[in-house]
Design an enzyme around this catalytic site. Structure first.
Site, short mmCIF file in Angstrom:
data_model
loop_
_atom_site.label_atom_id
_atom_site.label_comp_id
_atom_site.label_asym_id
_atom_site.label_seq_id
_atom_site.Cartn_x
_atom_site.Cartn_y
_atom_site.Cartn_z
N HIS A 120 2.72 -8.54 1.91
CA HIS A 120 1.39 -8.01 1.58
C HIS A 120 0.40 -9.14 1.31
O HIS A 120 0.71 -10.07 0.55
CB HIS A 120 1.45 -7.11 0.34
CG HIS A 120 0.09 -6.68 -0.12
ND1 HIS A 120 -0.66 -5.75 0.55
CD2 HIS A 120 -0.66 -7.08 -1.19
CE1 HIS A 120 -1.81 -5.58 -0.08
NE2 HIS A 120 -1.84 -6.38 -1.13
N GLU B 105 0.56 -1.78 11.95
CA GLU B 105 1.58 -2.73 11.48
C GLU B 105 2.99 -2.18 11.67
O GLU B 105 3.93 -2.93 11.97
CB GLU B 105 1.33 -3.06 10.00
CG GLU B 105 0.07 -3.87 9.81
CD GLU B 105 -0.36 -3.97 8.35
OE1 GLU B 105 0.52 -4.11 7.48
OE2 GLU B 105 -1.58 -3.93 8.10
N GLU C 111 0.81 -1.22 0.00
CA GLU C 111 0.00 0.00 0.00
C GLU C 111 0.84 1.27 0.00
O GLU C 111 0.38 2.33 -0.45
CB GLU C 111 -0.95 0.01 1.21
CG GLU C 111 -2.08 -0.99 1.13
CD GLU C 111 -1.70 -2.37 1.68
OE1 GLU C 111 -2.59 -3.21 1.82
OE2 GLU C 111 -0.49 -2.58 1.98
N HIS D 225 -4.81 0.79 7.40
CA HIS D 225 -5.49 -0.27 8.12
C HIS D 225 -4.48 -0.93 9.05
O HIS D 225 -3.29 -0.60 9.01
CB HIS D 225 -6.10 -1.32 7.16
CG HIS D 225 -5.09 -2.06 6.35
ND1 HIS D 225 -4.52 -1.55 5.19
CD2 HIS D 225 -4.51 -3.28 6.54
CE1 HIS D 225 -3.67 -2.43 4.71
NE2 HIS D 225 -3.63 -3.48 5.50
N HIS E 5 2.21 1.27 5.33
CA HIS E 5 1.09 2.20 5.41
C HIS E 5 0.78 2.51 6.87
O HIS E 5 1.22 1.80 7.79
CB HIS E 5 -0.15 1.59 4.75
CG HIS E 5 -0.52 0.25 5.32
ND1 HIS E 5 -1.19 0.09 6.51
CD2 HIS E 5 -0.26 -1.01 4.86
CE1 HIS E 5 -1.35 -1.20 6.76
NE2 HIS E 5 -0.78 -1.88 5.77
#
Length: 275
Positions: A61, A135, A10, A117, A105
């Site tokens: 990912h 994350e 992302e 997210h 991200h």
């Protein structure tokens, strides 16, 4: 020296929309090419600084099968596929000298931030010792638990700020300026790659002055889940309890490694839908 490069999607330059990150959508193949090219730029930068380095690239990912193996710099080892120990940090061990987060991200609820997210759309928030971690924070603290510094992060400007709050002395590269969840002003991909190569070399050179991020245990952890049925599944895990209404679970962990693994399990349980 061993360098582990964890690559998400992302936060890659040019990527702003789920169609570019989802294997079932039409623009995903372009996203894979961009992701692989940024990974190659970082690999090159590591070898510019340390020609004898051992480099592991971790596809981090979604399905963990996004980077194009045939197009990846042949000097690197590629970690792909799931399930696997430590998820986005597979291959991290006590022999790892430095970690890099590429294409990362911002956490859920951050903004403006591109495709923000935390682990999945089913996780609304993770709080460790009262601190909200996405994350970036979870993976950085897991590296820190093994005394390994995270020396570089790339992504949008919001992701870079999130990381800099955790590790102020580390190197960041903002490859795009977030305008919203699915909009940004991005660097040209080639410009982004050139900056990443220079930054990777700088980060390796500076690694001794970048401390590992530490969150000492024991730890109280809370996880906010999207759906009440996810909570019903989560509390089947020994030690996990329901708190604060219908969407939050909590548990106690002896150290950050235990907390990290249990959060990973809760993320997987959240994908199970009612029959």
């Amino acid at each position: 020296m061993k360098v582990l490069i964890s690559v998400d999607m992302e936060g890659i330059s040019g990527i702003v929309h789920p169609t570019e990150t989802n294997p079932d959508r039409y623009d995903y193949e372009r996203g894979r090419v961009l992701m692989t090219a940024e990974a190659n730029a970082v690999i090159a930068g590591v070898f510019d600084a340390e020609p004898d380095a051992v480099v592991w690239v971790v596809d981090a990912h979604g399905p963990f099968r996004n980077i194009l193996p045939e197009d990846l710099d042949r000097r690197a080892h590629l970690v792909r596929g799931k399930p696997r120990p430590l998820g986005m940090l597979a291959g991290l061990d006590e022999h790892t000298d430095a970690v890099m987060f590429i294409g990362y991200h911002a956490r859920a609820s951050a903004g403006p931030a591109v495709l923000a997210h935390t682990m999945s759309g089913d996780i609304l928030d993770v709080r460790v010792a009262g601190r909200s971690l996405g994350e970036i924070g979870l993976n950085a603290a897991m590296a820190g638990h093994l005394d390994t510094p995270v020396v570089l992060l790339s992504g949008d400007d919001t992701a870079c700020m999130e990381f800099s709050e955790l590790v102020p002395s580390a190197v960041t590269v903002a490859v795009k300026q977030a305008l919203g969840q699915a909009a940004a002003v991005a660097l040209h991909p080639q410009e982004a790659r050139e900056r990443l190569r220079r930054a990777a070399a700088d980060a390796i050179t500076q690694r001794a002055s970048i401390p590992p991020p530490k969150i000492a245990g024991p730890l109280d952890v809370e996880v906010d889940l999207y759906g009440p049925y996810m909570v019903d599944l989560a509390v089947l895990v020994p030690g996990v309890t329901r708190v604060g209404g219908g969407q939050t679970v909590a548990f106690h962990a002896a150290d950050f490694a235990d907390a990290y693994r249990l959060v990973q399990l809760l993320v997987q349980l959240a994908t199970i839908k009612p029959g």
